[in-house]
Scaffold this motif. Structure first.
Motif, PDB file in Angstrom:
ATOM      1  N   SER A 256       0.821  -1.213   0.000  1.00 54.85           N
ATOM      2  CA  SER A 256       0.000   0.000   0.000  1.00 54.85           C
ATOM      3  C   SER A 256       0.854   1.261   0.000  1.00 54.85           C
ATOM      4  N   TRP A 257       2.052   1.184   0.630  1.00 56.00           N
ATOM      5  CA  TRP A 257       2.920   2.351   0.777  1.00 56.00           C
ATOM      6  C   TRP A 257       3.854   2.566  -0.414  1.00 56.00           C
ATOM      7  N   CYS A 258       3.814   1.665  -1.379  1.00 55.55           N
ATOM      8  CA  CYS A 258       4.741   1.694  -2.524  1.00 55.55           C
ATOM      9  C   CYS A 258       4.136   2.496  -3.668  1.00 55.55           C
ATOM     10  N   GLY A 259       4.686   3.704  -3.910  1.00 54.88           N
ATOM     11  CA  GLY A 259       4.170   4.562  -4.972  1.00 54.88           C
ATOM     12  C   GLY A 259       4.161   3.911  -6.343  1.00 54.88           C
ATOM     13  N   PRO A 260       5.289   3.354  -6.816  1.00 48.31           N
ATOM     14  CA  PRO A 260       5.291   2.705  -8.128  1.00 48.31           C
ATOM     15  C   PRO A 260       4.292   1.543  -8.213  1.00 48.31           C
ATOM     16  N   CYS A 261       4.075   0.844  -7.088  1.00 46.61           N
ATOM     17  CA  CYS A 261       3.103  -0.262  -7.083  1.00 46.61           C
ATOM     18  C   CYS A 261       1.696   0.266  -7.359  1.00 46.61           C
ATOM     19  N   ARG A 262       1.345   1.357  -6.713  1.00 44.69           N
ATOM     20  CA  ARG A 262       0.016   1.947  -6.908  1.00 44.69           C
ATOM     21  C   ARG A 262      -0.107   2.515  -8.318  1.00 44.69           C
ATOM     22  N   GLN A 263       0.997   3.046  -8.820  1.00 50.64           N
ATOM     23  CA  GLN A 263       1.006   3.614 -10.169  1.00 50.64           C
ATOM     24  C   GLN A 263       0.789   2.532 -11.223  1.00 50.64           C
ATOM     25  N   GLU A 264       1.180   1.304 -10.894  1.00 43.67           N
ATOM     26  CA  GLU A 264       1.087   0.190 -11.834  1.00 43.67           C
ATOM     27  C   GLU A 264      -0.321  -0.390 -11.933  1.00 43.67           C
ATOM     28  N   ILE A 265      -1.165  -0.132 -10.964  1.00 37.08           N
ATOM     29  CA  ILE A 265      -2.467  -0.804 -10.874  1.00 37.08           C
ATOM     30  C   ILE A 265      -3.369  -0.571 -12.089  1.00 37.08           C
ATOM     31  N   PRO A 266      -3.469   0.646 -12.654  1.00 37.08           N
ATOM     32  CA  PRO A 266      -4.301   0.794 -13.863  1.00 37.08           C
ATOM     33  C   PRO A 266      -3.863  -0.128 -15.002  1.00 37.08           C
ATOM     34  N   SER A 267      -2.559  -0.311 -15.169  1.00 36.58           N
ATOM     35  CA  SER A 267      -2.062  -1.231 -16.199  1.00 36.58           C
ATOM     36  C   SER A 267      -2.482  -2.660 -15.879  1.00 36.58           C
ATOM     37  N   ALA A 273      -8.134  -7.713 -17.543  1.00 30.45           N
ATOM     38  CA  ALA A 273      -9.387  -7.675 -18.293  1.00 30.45           C
ATOM     39  C   ALA A 273      -9.244  -8.310 -19.678  1.00 30.45           C
ATOM     40  N   GLN A 274      -8.020  -8.392 -20.177  1.00 30.27           N
ATOM     41  CA  GLN A 274      -7.806  -8.846 -21.557  1.00 30.27           C
ATOM     42  C   GLN A 274      -7.798 -10.368 -21.705  1.00 30.27           C
ATOM     43  N   PHE A 275      -7.452 -11.100 -20.617  1.00 31.40           N
ATOM     44  CA  PHE A 275      -7.222 -12.531 -20.777  1.00 31.40           C
ATOM     45  C   PHE A 275      -8.259 -13.375 -20.044  1.00 31.40           C
ATOM     46  N   ASN A 276      -8.529 -14.532 -20.633  1.00 28.40           N
ATOM     47  CA  ASN A 276      -9.506 -15.473 -20.094  1.00 28.40           C
ATOM     48  C   ASN A 276      -9.006 -16.027 -18.765  1.00 28.40           C
ATOM     49  N   GLU A 351       3.306  -2.827 -19.471  1.00 29.37           N
ATOM     50  CA  GLU A 351       1.974  -3.336 -19.814  1.00 29.37           C
ATOM     51  C   GLU A 351       1.977  -4.055 -21.157  1.00 29.37           C
ATOM     52  N   GLU A 352       2.520  -3.438 -22.175  1.00 32.24           N
ATOM     53  CA  GLU A 352       2.537  -4.066 -23.500  1.00 32.24           C
ATOM     54  C   GLU A 352       3.446  -5.286 -23.529  1.00 32.24           C
ATOM     55  N   ARG A 353       4.553  -5.222 -22.789  1.00 28.81           N
ATOM     56  CA  ARG A 353       5.455  -6.369 -22.741  1.00 28.81           C
ATOM     57  C   ARG A 353       4.764  -7.580 -22.111  1.00 28.81           C
ATOM     58  N   VAL A 354       4.020  -7.340 -21.049  1.00 31.72           N
ATOM     59  CA  VAL A 354       3.317  -8.437 -20.381  1.00 31.72           C
ATOM     60  C   VAL A 354       2.196  -8.980 -21.271  1.00 31.72           C
ATOM     61  N   LYS A 355       1.424  -8.097 -21.866  1.00 25.62           N
ATOM     62  CA  LYS A 355       0.336  -8.539 -22.751  1.00 25.62           C
ATOM     63  C   LYS A 355       0.869  -9.393 -23.895  1.00 25.62           C
ATOM     64  N   THR A 356       1.931  -8.931 -24.515  1.00 33.90           N
ATOM     65  CA  THR A 356       2.519  -9.656 -25.642  1.00 33.90           C
ATOM     66  C   THR A 356       3.041 -11.020 -25.192  1.00 33.90           C
ATOM     67  N   PHE A 357       3.709 -11.042 -24.053  1.00 39.93           N
ATOM     68  CA  PHE A 357       4.268 -12.304 -23.569  1.00 39.93           C
ATOM     69  C   PHE A 357       3.158 -13.304 -23.254  1.00 39.93           C
ATOM     70  N   ILE A 358       2.117 -12.868 -22.554  1.00 39.72           N
ATOM     71  CA  ILE A 358       1.035 -13.784 -22.193  1.00 39.72           C
ATOM     72  C   ILE A 358       0.351 -14.328 -23.450  1.00 39.72           C
ATOM     73  N   ALA A 359       0.063 -13.443 -24.394  1.00 39.54           N
ATOM     74  CA  ALA A 359      -0.603 -13.875 -25.626  1.00 39.54           C
ATOM     75  C   ALA A 359       0.248 -14.901 -26.378  1.00 39.54           C
ATOM     76  N   ASP A 360       1.539 -14.643 -26.511  1.00 37.02           N
ATOM     77  CA  ASP A 360       2.442 -15.581 -27.203  1.00 37.02           C
ATOM     78  C   ASP A 360       2.532 -16.903 -26.451  1.00 37.02           C
ATOM     79  N   TYR A 361       2.620 -16.830 -25.133  1.00 34.22           N
ATOM     80  CA  TYR A 361       2.752 -18.056 -24.325  1.00 34.22           C
ATOM     81  C   TYR A 361       1.512 -18.925 -24.460  1.00 34.22           C
ATOM     82  N   LEU A 362       0.330 -18.305 -24.373  1.00 39.09           N
ATOM     83  CA  LEU A 362      -0.926 -19.062 -24.465  1.00 39.09           C
ATOM     84  C   LEU A 362      -1.101 -19.687 -25.847  1.00 39.09           C
ATOM     85  N   SER A 363      -0.641 -18.999 -26.878  1.00 37.55           N
ATOM     86  CA  SER A 363      -0.796 -19.533 -28.239  1.00 37.55           C
ATOM     87  C   SER A 363       0.101 -20.758 -28.474  1.00 37.55           C
TER      88      SER A 363
END
Length: 365
Positions: A256-267, A273-276, A351-363
């Motif tokens: 809760s006290w970590c600024g970058p952690c809170r900043q990351e939450i919207p991503s 929301a994108q993955f099953n 965000e884009e790096r994670v999305k791309t990695f998950i999509a490639d891994y699942l495929s």
């Protein structure tokens, strides 16, 4: 028939007569020191009280300790109360730094033997500290715990060799063992074992030596292995980190006290929301010490995926298991409990790096 008993007695006498002298003597001679008393305190625990005091006569004082058990070394401070009633440390300078760069330090390492502190409060140069080999090692390597470990593997390996040589040259140095409180997270399991092996038995049995050994013992022994620990949800229900029925698990360590952690939450909201959810399990794990702070942050952030917290009695072990020297930290783990990707810190491009990695891994799986 009595000769063996005489021999045993002689051996015992020789052992006690050769017993190591663990006495600690600190002598001070500080001009301008008008306080009637000075106070001795180990630096840790930080909120602890002074453990001894010494009377000041014409700026001179002396502490003398004779520990009942083996005394390794310790980081300590000596303070006084000035004429305005403010507690101030007797700051020491490092004689091995160029005079124009002299930094002043409120704390110093003291070991068995004689340590002297001389200086003049009317001058801004700081006191001069001279002492045992432990004190000298500290002064010569004062920046050791604070070196910036390279992100590049080649540079990091070169640093590892340098640290290994330092330990080999002075295997009983308290300050070297202390240094691992800061950079144990940056070296792999085998490197840490190698470092630890270089310390003397005395250093290994010290507080920081024992902490390093425990950290090593708690680490995964197989590279990229991810421990499937059981932590707690908001209702104090025990929940496993990994769901082996999923193709992929995304674990986010935050607080809760970590600024970058809170900043990351919207991503994170967009990623989840994108993955099953049948394919990917998402879980955030808080390192908060106070549950109420975690609960408030969860309410504020409205995160729709699973939320867990590390119980405080498990925290030290979790630090080693998941290398929690910094947060946020994201692990992508397969259903065989192996890390397939790790992301440290917050960056807009994550965000884009994670999305791309998950999509490639699942495929592919």
């Amino acid at each position: 028939m009595k000769k063996p008993y005489y021999l045993i007695l002689l051996v015992l006498i020789s052992l006690f007569s050769c017993k190591r002298d663990n006495s600690i003597i600190i002598k001070g001679d500080i001009k301008g020191l008008k306080s009637k008393w000075v106070y001795y305190k180990p630096v840790y625990p930080q909120m602890g009280e002074s453990t001894d005091s010494a009377k000041v006569t014409d700026g001179k004082f002396e502490f003398s300790f004779q520990p009942d058990t083996a005394f390794f070394a310790n980081l300590v401070s000596i303070s006084y109360v000035d004429e305005k009633g403010t507690r101030r440390p007797i700051a020491v300078c490092n004689p091995y730094e160029p005079a124009k760069n002299h930094s002043r330090y409120a704390d110093f390492v003291v070991g068995p033997g004689l340590t002297t502190i001389t200086g003049d409060l009317s001058k801004d140069a700081g006191a001069i500290l001279k002492g045992s080999p432990q004190t000298e090692f500290y002064l010569r390597n004062i920046n050791l715990p604070f070196i910036r470990i390279s992100k590049d593997s080649i540079g990091r390996n070169e640093q590892a060799e340098r640290i290994k040589r330092i330990i080999q040259d002075t295997p009983n140095a308290y300050w070297a063992a202390f240094a691992f409180s800061n950079f144990k997270y940056y070296f792999n399991h085998e490197q840490l074992k190698d470092f630890y092996a270089g310390f003397s038995d005395e250093a290994k049995s010290s507080y920081y030596g024992r902490r390093l050994k425990q950290f090593i013992d708690d680490q995964p022994t197989i590279k990229n292995q991810f421990a499937n620990s059981v932590f707690l949800d908001k209702d104090t229900k025990q929940v496993s980190l990994i769901d082996n029925a999923k193709k992929l698990n995304m674990i986010i360590f935050w607080a809760s006290w970590c600024g970058p952690c809170r900043q990351e939450i919207p991503s994170l909201k967009r990623i989840t929301a994108q993955f099953n959810k049948d394919d990917v399990r998402f879980v955030s794990v808080s390192v908060d010490a106070k549950k109420e702070n975690w609960l408030l942050a969860m309410k504020q952030e409205d995160m729709a995926w699973e939320q867990l917290i590390i119980p405080q009695q498990q925290f030290a072990k979790a630090q080693a298991q998941y290398n929690l020297g910094s947060i946020p930290k994201v692990y992508l783990v397969n259903n065989k409990n192996m890390v397939v990707k790790k992301i440290e810190g917050f960056d807009d491009g994550n965000e884009e790096r994670v999305k791309t990695f998950i999509a490639d891994y699942l495929s592919k799986n």
